[in-house]
Write an enzyme that holds these catalytic residues in place. Structure first.
Site, PDB file in Angstrom:
ATOM      1  N   HIS A  25     -36.690  -1.307 -17.183  1.00 44.68           N
ATOM      2  CA  HIS A  25     -37.118  -2.662 -16.807  1.00 44.68           C
ATOM      3  C   HIS A  25     -38.590  -2.877 -17.154  1.00 44.68           C
ATOM      4  CE1 HIS A  25     -37.074  -6.238 -14.028  1.00 44.68           C
ATOM      5  NE2 HIS A  25     -38.367  -5.947 -14.000  1.00 44.68           N
ATOM      6  N   GLU A  26     -39.455  -1.933 -16.754  1.00 45.66           N
ATOM      7  CA  GLU A  26     -40.886  -2.080 -17.009  1.00 45.66           C
ATOM      8  C   GLU A  26     -41.220  -1.932 -18.491  1.00 45.66           C
ATOM      9  OE1 GLU A  26     -43.025  -3.219 -14.979  1.00 45.66           O
ATOM     10  OE2 GLU A  26     -41.645  -3.227 -13.279  1.00 45.66           O
ATOM     11  N   HIS A  29     -40.672  -5.171 -20.312  1.00 40.94           N
ATOM     12  CA  HIS A  29     -41.794  -6.104 -20.157  1.00 40.94           C
ATOM     13  C   HIS A  29     -42.908  -5.775 -21.151  1.00 40.94           C
ATOM     14  CE1 HIS A  29     -40.273  -8.169 -16.701  1.00 40.94           C
ATOM     15  NE2 HIS A  29     -40.406  -7.162 -15.854  1.00 40.94           N
TER      16      HIS A  29
END
Length: 219
Positions: A25-26, A29
């Site tokens: 997820h990170e 980004h």
């Protein structure tokens, strides 16, 4: 099975899905931010799948552990947010939305991946069948944590991804007003989580999405 043994077994099943759900997820980004002109996360070594680079002591370890220990129906965790210099993006207002939505999209793709793991666990030939049950349990855990992260992160409260999407899409006056909530966002969410309000509101949507993936994995 004793409570301690059950807790250790549950922790072992959930550890890999949780770590990869929040790590990917990170990274998503940071990767999108890099492609849109901001190399901050890349230069700080955060575009890596090594979970050690992303672990937040409370959000990655203590919070999920506490929720597991108390048999919460809504397991949640988070990693250290990747640094993004929104002013360095090619089109800050538009690209903020793209950077924010990248995390939930990554979780959606991982939900499909864990659905495949679940399906494979139920279709292994005889000689490999002994690893089928662990694969199925881990597949179910992977589906659940990624569905939770999709739904949770799309709540339109900064600093969650849904909040950043809303800030990027709203007219200037509303965008500025919503962005002022950010310093208090996590406090609000933790209160909602531990009081059960969050589950009562988001539970039906979570169950709908979870059952969709579980049904596919059981085919």
């Amino acid at each position: 099975m004793s409570d301690a043994a059950q807790f250790i077994r549950t922790l072992a099943i959930w550890a890999i899905p949780v770590l990869f759900a929040i790590t990917v997820h990170e990274v998503a980004h940071g990767w999108v931010a890099w492609k849109r002109g901001d190399p901050t996360a890349m230069l700080m070594g955060r575009l890596t799948l090594n979970p050690i680079k992303h672990i937040d002591p409370f959000g990655t370890i203590l919070l999920p552990g506490i929720l597991l220990l108390f048999h919460s129906p809504f397991l949640f965790g988070y990693a250290k947010p990747v640094p993004v210099n929104f002013g360095g993006l090619k089109d800050p207002k538009r690209d903020m939305v793209l950077v924010a939505i990248a995390g939930p999209v990554a979780n959606l793709l991982m939900a499909f991946f864990w659905t495949l793991v679940l399906w494979l666990g139920g279709h292994l030939p005889g000689v490999l069948a002994y690893i089928g049950e662990p694969m199925q349990l881990m597949g179910e855990a992977g589906i659940m944590i990624n569905v939770i992260l999709i739904i949770f992160n799309l709540i339109p409260i900064p600093p969650l991804d849904g909040g950043r999407v809303a800030v990027g899409l709203l007219p200037a006056s509303a965008s500025i007003a919503l962005s002022r909530v950010e310093p208090y966002g996590f406090i609000i969410l933790i209160v909602l989580l531990f009081t059960g309000v969050l589950w009562s509101v988001l539970g039906p949507l979570f169950l709908l999405m979870r059952n969709f993936f579980l049904t596919i994995g059981a085919l």
